[in-house]
Motif scaffolding. Structure first.
Motif, PDB file in Angstrom:
ATOM      1  N   MET A   7     -47.600 -34.532   6.383  1.00  0.00           N
ATOM      2  CA  MET A   7     -46.679 -34.015   5.730  1.00  0.00           C
ATOM      3  C   MET A   7     -47.046 -32.402   5.237  1.00  0.00           C
ATOM      4  O   MET A   7     -48.641 -32.602   6.119  1.00  0.00           O
ATOM      5  N   PRO A   8     -46.628 -32.031   5.389  1.00  0.00           N
ATOM      6  CA  PRO A   8     -46.832 -30.249   5.525  1.00  0.00           C
ATOM      7  C   PRO A   8     -47.873 -30.199   4.560  1.00  0.00           C
ATOM      8  O   PRO A   8     -47.361 -30.544   3.434  1.00  0.00           O
ATOM      9  N   PRO A   9     -48.446 -28.714   4.498  1.00  0.00           N
ATOM     10  CA  PRO A   9     -49.160 -28.320   3.818  1.00  0.00           C
ATOM     11  C   PRO A   9     -49.165 -28.322   2.596  1.00  0.00           C
ATOM     12  O   PRO A   9     -50.348 -28.644   1.861  1.00  0.00           O
ATOM     13  N   GLN A  10     -47.960 -27.975   1.692  1.00  0.00           N
ATOM     14  CA  GLN A  10     -48.350 -26.980   1.214  1.00  0.00           C
ATOM     15  C   GLN A  10     -46.982 -28.518   0.219  1.00  0.00           C
ATOM     16  O   GLN A  10     -47.938 -29.055  -0.591  1.00  0.00           O
ATOM     17  N   ALA A  11     -46.773 -29.921   0.693  1.00  0.00           N
ATOM     18  CA  ALA A  11     -46.037 -30.681  -0.131  1.00  0.00           C
ATOM     19  C   ALA A  11     -47.599 -31.892  -0.396  1.00  0.00           C
ATOM     20  O   ALA A  11     -47.484 -32.511  -1.367  1.00  0.00           O
ATOM     21  N   HIS A  12     -48.527 -32.624   0.332  1.00  0.00           N
ATOM     22  CA  HIS A  12     -49.270 -32.791   0.313  1.00  0.00           C
ATOM     23  C   HIS A  12     -50.318 -32.468  -0.931  1.00  0.00           C
ATOM     24  O   HIS A  12     -50.804 -33.597  -1.914  1.00  0.00           O
TER      25      HIS A  12
ATOM     26  N   ARG B 171     -56.843 -35.060   7.243  1.00  0.00           N
ATOM     27  CA  ARG B 171     -56.115 -35.415   7.165  1.00  0.00           C
ATOM     28  C   ARG B 171     -54.916 -35.339   7.835  1.00  0.00           C
ATOM     29  O   ARG B 171     -53.701 -36.132   8.347  1.00  0.00           O
ATOM     30  N   GLY B 172     -53.952 -34.049   8.770  1.00  0.00           N
ATOM     31  CA  GLY B 172     -53.169 -34.585   9.822  1.00  0.00           C
ATOM     32  C   GLY B 172     -54.487 -35.056  10.917  1.00  0.00           C
ATOM     33  O   GLY B 172     -52.245 -35.312  12.291  1.00  0.00           O
ATOM     34  N   GLU B 173     -54.660 -35.382  10.809  1.00  0.00           N
ATOM     35  CA  GLU B 173     -55.177 -36.820  12.198  1.00  0.00           C
ATOM     36  C   GLU B 173     -55.028 -37.921  12.158  1.00  0.00           C
ATOM     37  O   GLU B 173     -55.324 -39.049  12.904  1.00  0.00           O
ATOM     38  N   ARG B 174     -54.610 -38.031  10.981  1.00  0.00           N
ATOM     39  CA  ARG B 174     -54.252 -39.232  10.386  1.00  0.00           C
ATOM     40  C   ARG B 174     -53.226 -40.156  11.623  1.00  0.00           C
ATOM     41  O   ARG B 174     -52.282 -39.924  11.670  1.00  0.00           O
ATOM     42  N   ARG B 175     -54.077 -41.976  12.074  1.00  0.00           N
ATOM     43  CA  ARG B 175     -52.521 -42.647  12.132  1.00  0.00           C
ATOM     44  C   ARG B 175     -52.297 -43.362  11.380  1.00  0.00           C
ATOM     45  O   ARG B 175     -51.170 -43.214  11.670  1.00  0.00           O
ATOM     46  N   THR B 176     -52.840 -44.503  11.339  1.00  0.00           N
ATOM     47  CA  THR B 176     -52.136 -44.942   9.969  1.00  0.00           C
ATOM     48  C   THR B 176     -51.931 -44.904   8.505  1.00  0.00           C
ATOM     49  O   THR B 176     -51.601 -45.074   7.611  1.00  0.00           O
ATOM     50  N   GLY B 177     -53.347 -44.301   7.825  1.00  0.00           N
ATOM     51  CA  GLY B 177     -53.772 -43.347   6.844  1.00  0.00           C
ATOM     52  C   GLY B 177     -54.664 -45.121   5.453  1.00  0.00           C
ATOM     53  O   GLY B 177     -54.958 -44.475   4.812  1.00  0.00           O
TER      54      GLY B 177
END
Length: 177
Positions: A1-6, A41-47
């Motif tokens: 997810m782009p940084p602005q969106a989250h 956040r950027g390293e999430r696999r399944t969340g």
């Protein structure tokens, strides 16, 4: 997810307040943990672990923000214990899932888990502290007014929030009638 969106997406459940996820995480875990969450956040696999963490924070947040739930849990110690154990169970599950293949990531996750465990401990201890403070306040104020004028219940507390209070942050602890 782009940084602005989250920044606009809410991941913490039960957050019907004007607080953002960032504000809630900072209140419950501290600013350094928000930064850690952002890094992970950027390293999430399944969340899944992130969802479990946000569920823990959401459960704490909804209780802390709802005087009726606080009253219910104070009146039902078994329910209180079950909730706290459920929070701790989720944190143990996150710990099991963290994985050790990436030592730096695992260390970050452990830091988050430690902060979340501390938040759960504070949450659990808060019930006893609230009961103790209510007894002290009742004793102190009871010297000056009748006992039935000293109100800690959710209805009294919610009903006496006014425009002069910052109701999104704090409810009154006691109401004198």
């Amino acid at each position: 997810m782009p940084p602005q969106a989250h920044g606009r997406v809410r991941e913490i459940p039960y957050n019907y307040t004007s607080f953002s996820d960032r504000e809630i995480v900072i209140r419950l875990l501290g600013a350094p943990m928000w930064q850690l969450l952002e890094e992970l956040r950027g390293e999430r696999r399944t969340g899944r672990s992130a969802r479990m963490l946000f569920e823990v924070l959401g459960d704490i947040w909804v209780v802390e923000r709802n005087p009726y739930l606080v009253d219910d849990l104070l009146e039902n110690p078994r329910r209180q214990d079950l909730l706290v154990e459920a929070l701790r169970h989720r944190l143990r599950e996150i710990e099991k899932r963290r994985g050790d293949e990436d030592a730096e990531r695992a260390h970050k996750v452990l830091q988050l888990i430690a902060a979340a465990k501390a938040a759960v401990d504070r949450f659990a201890a808060g019930f006893g502290a609230t009961e103790q403070l209510r007894r002290r306040v009742r004793k102190a104020l009871g010297r000056h007014t009748r006992d039935d004028n000293i109100r800690f219940d959710g209805l009294a507390r919610v009903s006496h929030v006014t425009d002069a209070t910052d109701w999104r942050v704090e409810y009154p602890f006691v109401v004198l009638c």
